[in-house]
Scaffold this motif. Structure first.
Motif, PDB file in Angstrom:
ATOM      1  N   VAL A 382       1.009  -1.062   0.285  1.00  0.00           N
ATOM      2  CA  VAL A 382      -0.218   0.231  -0.501  1.00  0.00           C
ATOM      3  C   VAL A 382       0.639   0.865   0.095  1.00  0.00           C
ATOM      4  O   VAL A 382       1.489   1.290   0.973  1.00  0.00           O
ATOM      5  CB  VAL A 382      -1.149  -0.136   1.243  1.00  0.00           C
ATOM      6  N   ILE A 383       0.980   2.491  -0.801  1.00  0.00           N
ATOM      7  CA  ILE A 383       1.201   3.108  -1.419  1.00  0.00           C
ATOM      8  C   ILE A 383       1.565   4.335  -0.101  1.00  0.00           C
ATOM      9  O   ILE A 383      -0.129   4.657  -0.284  1.00  0.00           O
ATOM     10  CB  ILE A 383       1.874   3.870  -2.526  1.00  0.00           C
ATOM     11  N   PRO A 384       1.813   4.728   0.810  1.00  0.00           N
ATOM     12  CA  PRO A 384       1.991   5.776   1.034  1.00  0.00           C
ATOM     13  C   PRO A 384       1.434   7.552   0.638  1.00  0.00           C
ATOM     14  O   PRO A 384       2.802   7.183  -0.224  1.00  0.00           O
ATOM     15  CB  PRO A 384       2.605   5.705   2.121  1.00  0.00           C
ATOM     16  N   LYS A 385       1.306   8.392   0.822  1.00  0.00           N
ATOM     17  CA  LYS A 385       1.130   9.723   0.717  1.00  0.00           C
ATOM     18  C   LYS A 385       2.564  10.449   1.428  1.00  0.00           C
ATOM     19  O   LYS A 385       3.362   9.689   1.608  1.00  0.00           O
ATOM     20  CB  LYS A 385      -0.099  10.269   1.146  1.00  0.00           C
ATOM     21  N   ALA A 386       2.583  11.077  -0.524  1.00  0.00           N
ATOM     22  CA  ALA A 386       3.921  12.102  -0.299  1.00  0.00           C
ATOM     23  C   ALA A 386       3.631  13.443   0.722  1.00  0.00           C
ATOM     24  O   ALA A 386       2.473  14.169   1.064  1.00  0.00           O
ATOM     25  CB  ALA A 386       4.465  12.464  -1.200  1.00  0.00           C
ATOM     26  N   ALA A 387       4.615  14.000   1.460  1.00  0.00           N
ATOM     27  CA  ALA A 387       4.689  15.191   2.786  1.00  0.00           C
ATOM     28  C   ALA A 387       4.189  16.142   1.680  1.00  0.00           C
ATOM     29  O   ALA A 387       3.464  16.823   1.785  1.00  0.00           O
ATOM     30  CB  ALA A 387       5.560  15.297   3.158  1.00  0.00           C
ATOM     31  N   ARG A 388       4.421  16.213   0.162  1.00  0.00           N
ATOM     32  CA  ARG A 388       4.320  17.494  -0.868  1.00  0.00           C
ATOM     33  C   ARG A 388       3.932  16.944  -1.990  1.00  0.00           C
ATOM     34  O   ARG A 388       4.967  15.673  -2.391  1.00  0.00           O
ATOM     35  CB  ARG A 388       5.346  18.237  -1.135  1.00  0.00           C
ATOM     36  N   SER A 389       3.049  17.464  -2.506  1.00  0.00           N
ATOM     37  CA  SER A 389       2.460  17.105  -4.533  1.00  0.00           C
ATOM     38  C   SER A 389       3.803  17.176  -5.118  1.00  0.00           C
ATOM     39  O   SER A 389       3.655  18.496  -5.019  1.00  0.00           O
ATOM     40  CB  SER A 389       1.107  17.531  -4.485  1.00  0.00           C
ATOM     41  N   LEU A 390       3.995  16.597  -5.943  1.00  0.00           N
ATOM     42  CA  LEU A 390       5.048  16.809  -7.475  1.00  0.00           C
ATOM     43  C   LEU A 390       3.880  16.947  -8.305  1.00  0.00           C
ATOM     44  O   LEU A 390       3.262  15.815  -9.255  1.00  0.00           O
ATOM     45  CB  LEU A 390       5.980  16.440  -7.163  1.00  0.00           C
ATOM     46  N   LYS A 391       4.682  17.625  -9.332  1.00  0.00           N
ATOM     47  CA  LYS A 391       4.816  17.082 -10.783  1.00  0.00           C
ATOM     48  C   LYS A 391       5.343  16.160 -11.931  1.00  0.00           C
ATOM     49  O   LYS A 391       6.374  16.556 -11.172  1.00  0.00           O
ATOM     50  CB  LYS A 391       4.691  18.458 -11.891  1.00  0.00           C
ATOM     51  N   VAL A 392       4.706  14.895 -11.429  1.00  0.00           N
ATOM     52  CA  VAL A 392       5.651  14.334 -12.550  1.00  0.00           C
ATOM     53  C   VAL A 392       5.306  13.583 -13.666  1.00  0.00           C
ATOM     54  O   VAL A 392       4.056  13.467 -14.312  1.00  0.00           O
ATOM     55  CB  VAL A 392       5.317  13.173 -11.701  1.00  0.00           C
ATOM     56  N   VAL A 393       6.113  13.726 -14.871  1.00  0.00           N
ATOM     57  CA  VAL A 393       6.290  13.716 -16.137  1.00  0.00           C
ATOM     58  C   VAL A 393       6.667  12.253 -16.283  1.00  0.00           C
ATOM     59  O   VAL A 393       7.932  12.246 -16.145  1.00  0.00           O
ATOM     60  CB  VAL A 393       6.277  14.370 -17.332  1.00  0.00           C
ATOM     61  N   VAL A 394       5.838  10.902 -16.975  1.00  0.00           N
ATOM     62  CA  VAL A 394       6.300   9.476 -16.990  1.00  0.00           C
ATOM     63  C   VAL A 394       6.149  10.475 -18.887  1.00  0.00           C
ATOM     64  O   VAL A 394       5.183   9.936 -19.013  1.00  0.00           O
ATOM     65  CB  VAL A 394       5.224   8.566 -16.492  1.00  0.00           C
ATOM     66  N   VAL A 395       7.645   8.713 -19.485  1.00  0.00           N
ATOM     67  CA  VAL A 395       7.683   9.043 -20.792  1.00  0.00           C
ATOM     68  C   VAL A 395       7.661   7.341 -20.895  1.00  0.00           C
ATOM     69  O   VAL A 395       8.608   6.724 -20.583  1.00  0.00           O
ATOM     70  CB  VAL A 395       9.093   9.882 -21.343  1.00  0.00           C
ATOM     71  N   GLY A 396       6.254   7.069 -21.670  1.00  0.00           N
ATOM     72  CA  GLY A 396       6.364   5.606 -21.934  1.00  0.00           C
ATOM     73  C   GLY A 396       5.734   4.785 -20.927  1.00  0.00           C
ATOM     74  O   GLY A 396       5.019   5.267 -20.458  1.00  0.00           O
ATOM     75  N   GLY A 397       4.384   3.975 -21.514  1.00  0.00           N
ATOM     76  CA  GLY A 397       3.532   3.326 -21.276  1.00  0.00           C
ATOM     77  C   GLY A 397       3.887   1.988 -21.106  1.00  0.00           C
ATOM     78  O   GLY A 397       2.493   1.056 -21.481  1.00  0.00           O
ATOM     79  N   LYS A 453      -7.670   5.187 -12.573  1.00  0.00           N
ATOM     80  CA  LYS A 453      -9.022   5.548 -11.683  1.00  0.00           C
ATOM     81  C   LYS A 453      -7.637   6.629 -10.791  1.00  0.00           C
ATOM     82  O   LYS A 453      -8.869   7.409 -10.284  1.00  0.00           O
ATOM     83  CB  LYS A 453      -8.768   4.629 -10.951  1.00  0.00           C
ATOM     84  N   LEU A 454      -6.358   6.992 -11.171  1.00  0.00           N
ATOM     85  CA  LEU A 454      -6.339   7.823  -9.880  1.00  0.00           C
ATOM     86  C   LEU A 454      -6.080   9.110 -10.433  1.00  0.00           C
ATOM     87  O   LEU A 454      -5.060   9.697 -10.109  1.00  0.00           O
ATOM     88  CB  LEU A 454      -4.713   7.000 -10.033  1.00  0.00           C
ATOM     89  N   GLY A 455      -6.256   9.686 -11.846  1.00  0.00           N
ATOM     90  CA  GLY A 455      -6.520  10.826 -12.434  1.00  0.00           C
ATOM     91  C   GLY A 455      -5.240  10.897 -12.892  1.00  0.00           C
ATOM     92  O   GLY A 455      -5.425  11.681 -13.799  1.00  0.00           O
ATOM     93  N   VAL A 456      -4.565  10.018 -13.169  1.00  0.00           N
ATOM     94  CA  VAL A 456      -3.272  10.303 -14.645  1.00  0.00           C
ATOM     95  C   VAL A 456      -3.322  10.755 -15.874  1.00  0.00           C
ATOM     96  O   VAL A 456      -4.445   9.552 -16.165  1.00  0.00           O
ATOM     97  CB  VAL A 456      -2.173   8.924 -14.763  1.00  0.00           C
ATOM     98  N   ASP A 457      -3.411  11.990 -16.187  1.00  0.00           N
ATOM     99  CA  ASP A 457      -3.265  12.047 -17.658  1.00  0.00           C
ATOM    100  C   ASP A 457      -2.761  11.501 -18.740  1.00  0.00           C
ATOM    101  O   ASP A 457      -1.076  11.369 -19.156  1.00  0.00           O
ATOM    102  CB  ASP A 457      -2.294  13.143 -17.398  1.00  0.00           C
ATOM    103  N   VAL A 458      -2.894  10.418 -19.231  1.00  0.00           N
ATOM    104  CA  VAL A 458      -2.625   9.708 -19.863  1.00  0.00           C
ATOM    105  C   VAL A 458      -2.944  10.198 -21.149  1.00  0.00           C
ATOM    106  O   VAL A 458      -3.658  10.849 -22.118  1.00  0.00           O
ATOM    107  CB  VAL A 458      -3.175   8.156 -20.186  1.00  0.00           C
ATOM    108  N   ARG A 459      -1.759  10.504 -22.042  1.00  0.00           N
ATOM    109  CA  ARG A 459      -1.933  10.730 -23.932  1.00  0.00           C
ATOM    110  C   ARG A 459      -1.576   9.529 -24.253  1.00  0.00           C
ATOM    111  O   ARG A 459      -0.049   9.389 -24.628  1.00  0.00           O
ATOM    112  CB  ARG A 459      -0.929  12.782 -23.533  1.00  0.00           C
TER     113      ARG A 459
END
Length: 720
Positions: A382-397, A453-459
């Motif tokens: 179970v992944i714990p929440k981070a202390a602050r929110s960041l902008k993460v870009v993932v390249v590759g699906g 489901k987690l709201g990732v912006d999938v392009r």
């Protein structure tokens, strides 16, 4: 809620022991034993299932009761002396605090083990018949041996009760010692322990009677046995029914755990541990038939991968407890998610067999699609929440990118995922086209559903250039662009095609095909099967000693069986020396690796599998603008610490500023996935004007496998 869920969640009471539901994990050998004891790693692995709502978890498949049945070959548990009792106690307490029950499997392996480990005692059995799998030729047991082993079982059982375990199961399946007395394929004795079925049952009955005397009438004792050995000279289904019914009638057992088949050789292993080539629950009918004849509860496990199948089996009366062992390796929180109405979130086992295959080569059990299993001390389910929110870009699906996006989104970050293709899944989409390997598609299907489901912006259908990535003003960039077929090592590369092109339909092969496999993994064998089913005349050549040499015990025999059925010619100890055209056909020059003698093949097509090379163009383009030069600190990764640049990125740096970058690289400049960073470990703000940290994961680092890709992403992103 799935159909028949109420039947699955109903408690079961056996001799005063109440198990909270009908879902269990059977005894198995994860290879986590240390010094013959179930220490912390072993216990945490089972505790996760208890946290996840399981009713009963069994361990120690199979725990040895005697010193001439060594635990070493599979890093297993030894119950042969009292030093194990404190470990049993701590283990029991750990599981009980979550409301689950804990049992063990006891065995003497007999001939099904190695003689050249631990104490170097010869193996023993009912008769001196060589076992194909372990290649051991046992010594025939005399009556003194029998009395000694019976006493060893009783003493081991006492230790289990004193250790607080809720019950035990005696192994009489998979060719262990009791089964070696049961089976006429092994037992050729002419005394009171051989001949008739009644005589062949005698040793097992003596073992169970001694265990009962040592533990008391109120202790739960069961047996795991075959419902049919599926062997011409082996135990028939009718004999198995008789054994179970007679032992139950005499009060020797309180439950019976039924499997199909045995494990005397390679193909028998693959059948008794069915992979994705088999239908779901292929041997349920054997357990169901025995349940009709006995008054004790019946357990069963063998490729019950989903709750719907398990619930139906219980509701219709085929079973009393459904074992979902590999399903809990894929997702230890199966029951919890069902109860919470989150059945769609269950990561379903695809039957890859990676967990078991690793054990048979001396490794530890790891799940192909869940990198946290077996690593509970360091990797969260179970992944714990981070202390602050960041902008993460993932390249590759592909799997690495999807896992990076999933874990980052679970941490609470805003995630954008770029995938240049029109569908997610990466190389798994290719691998799953290989005949019976289609079930692999379940891995990206689950990951895709989770990221959406987690709201990732999938392009989809969007190629991520360095400009497109930096336009998102990211704090973190994770490159997971995968690999490309390696043709760089091929002499005559212009005349060959990779396995990818065949499986995807880019190339329609016909006629005669030479497939050269340099990896020994699934890729070559799967493609050879694919081509043969298309009507091609196929030869698969490899430099290894045999085709599919790197494929594990539950999978390689299935590949070989299919290749033989399809008439594929298999040529080992051979390297592809050259390929050149001759008219409208191709000449492939094969060189024997032992003699260096060369042969030529005139074929219509040459297909090759040499693994992959990284697709890392976007990573290289982004390095100059990153605060870490694309370096992943290996020590931080292994020690479970955030990367040293974690505090240097954040929302304040999203405008492209250095975000407080101090210029300090990790001590020693240890580079992992970003190999090629500054040689002295130093960096400067001038060299790194950007505000994002850059990492790469999966095959764009180096070609490995699905598990490695997922593990790369989990252990990096859990600390972002």
């Amino acid at each position: 809620m799935i159909a028949n869920a109420d039947a699955l969640l109903k408690p079961l009471t056996i001799k005063g022991l109440t198990i909270r539901n009908r879902v269990m994990s059977t005894s198995h050998a994860p290879g986590y034993g240390k010094d013959g004891k179930p220490q912390e790693r072993y216990q945490l692995y089972h505790e996760e299932k208890a946290k996840g709502g399981i009713g009963l978890t069994m361990f120690g498949g199979s725990s040895s009761v005697a010193i001439d049945s060594p635990a070493t070959p599979w890093a297993q548990i030894s119950a042969a002396d009292d030093s194990v009792i404190p470990f049993f106690r701590s283990f029991s307490e750990r599981i009980h605090r979550h409301g689950a029950k804990l049992m063990i499997q006891l065995t003497h392996m007999g001939r099904r083990t190695k003689w050249d480990t631990d104490n170097w005692f010869p193996t023993i059995s009912s008769s001196p018949r060589r076992e194909p799998a372990s290649r051991a030729v046992p010594r025939e047991m005399d009556e003194g041996d029998i009395a000694r082993v019976v006493a060893d079982f009783a003493e081991a059982a006492r230790r289990c009760r004193e250790g607080g375990l809720d019950g035990l199961e005696v192994s009489a399946a998979h060719g262990h010692l009791i089964d070696q007395f049961f089976s006429p394929s092994i037992n050729h004795r002419t005394d009171q322990y051989g001949g008739s079925l009644e005589n062949r049952m005698r040793f097992g009955a003596e073992v169970l009677s001694a265990i009962r005397a040592a533990t008391g009438d109120d202790y739960v004792i069961g047996i795991r046995m075959s419902g049919d050995e599926l062997l011409a000279e082996g135990l028939s289904h009718e004999e198995c029914v008789t054994i179970a019914a007679e032992y139950a009638r005499r009060g020797l057992i309180d439950f019976v755990n039924i499997v199909g088949g045995q494990a005397r050789d390679h193909i028998a292993h693959a059948i008794s541990l069915p992979n994705m080539s088999f239908p779901v629950a292929p041997f349920l009918y054997l357990a169901s038939a025995i349940k009709r004849e006995v008054e004790v509860p019946v357990f069963h496990a063998q490729r019950v991968t989903d709750l719907a199948t398990g619930a139906r089996a219980v509701a219709e009366g085929h079973l009393d407890m459904v074992a979902m062992t590999r399903a809990h390796i894929a997702d230890p929180h199966v029951v919890k998610k069902l109860i919470e109405g989150r059945a769609d979130d269950i990561r379903q086992c695809v039957g890859a067999g990676y967990c078991i295959d690793r054990i048979y080569v001396g490794g530890d059990a790891l799940c192909l699609q869940n990198a946290a299993t077996g690593r509970e001390a360091t990797m969260p389910h179970v992944i714990p929440k981070a202390a602050r929110s960041l902008k993460v870009v993932v390249v590759g699906g592909g799997p690495a990118g999807l896992e990076a996006a999933r874990v980052s989104a679970e941490r609470g970050h805003a995630v954008v995922l770029f995938e240049k293709e029109r569908e997610l899944g990466g190389q798994i989409n290719i691998a799953s086209k290989g005949t019976w390997r289609e079930a692999l598609s379940g891995i990206p299907r689950w990951l895709s559903a989770q990221v959406r489901k987690l709201g990732v912006d999938v392009r989809l259908g969007v190629e991520a250039t360095d400009a497109a990535v930096t336009a998102e003003k990211p704090d973190i960039v994770i490159v997971a662009t995968g690999g490309r077929p390696n043709l760089d090592e091929v002499a005559g590369a212009a005349h060959v095609v990779p396995t990818w092109d065949v499986l995807t339909g880019k190339v329609e092969a016909a006629g005669s095909v030479l497939l050269y496999d340099a990896t020994g993994q699934h890729h070559g064998a799967s493609t050879a099967e694919f081509l043969a089913k298309k009507g091609c005349l196929v030869e698969i050549a490899t430099q290894d000693r045999m085709v599919g040499e790197e494929i594990g015990t539950t999978n390689q025999p299935v590949h070989l069986r299919e290749l033989y059925k399809l008439g594929v010619v298999m040529t080992p100890n051979t390297e592809l020396a050259e390929v050149y055209p001759e008219g409208n056909r191709l000449v492939a020059v094969l060189r024997n690796t032992m003699t260096l003698a060369e042969e030529e093949r005139l074929v219509d097509r040459v297909v090759v599998e040499y693994g992959t090379l990284p697709v890392d163009g976007v990573f290289r383009a982004l390095r100059g603008g990153s605060v870490n030069d694309g370096v992943t600190d290996q020590h931080a990764l292994v020690e479970g610490r955030p990367q040293p640049w974690a505090e240097q990125v954040g929302r304040n740096g999203a405008d492209g500023s250095a975000a407080g970058w101090t210029g300090a690289a990790p001590a020693g400049g240890a580079a992992s996935n970003g190999a090629g960073g500054p040689a002295n470990g130093a960096a400067t703000a001038e060299a790194h004007p950007g505000g994002y940290a850059l990492y790469r994961v999966g095959d764009c680092v180096a070609g490995r496998n699905i598990h490695a890709a997922l593990y790369d992403s989990l252990r990096l992103c859990k600390d972002i």
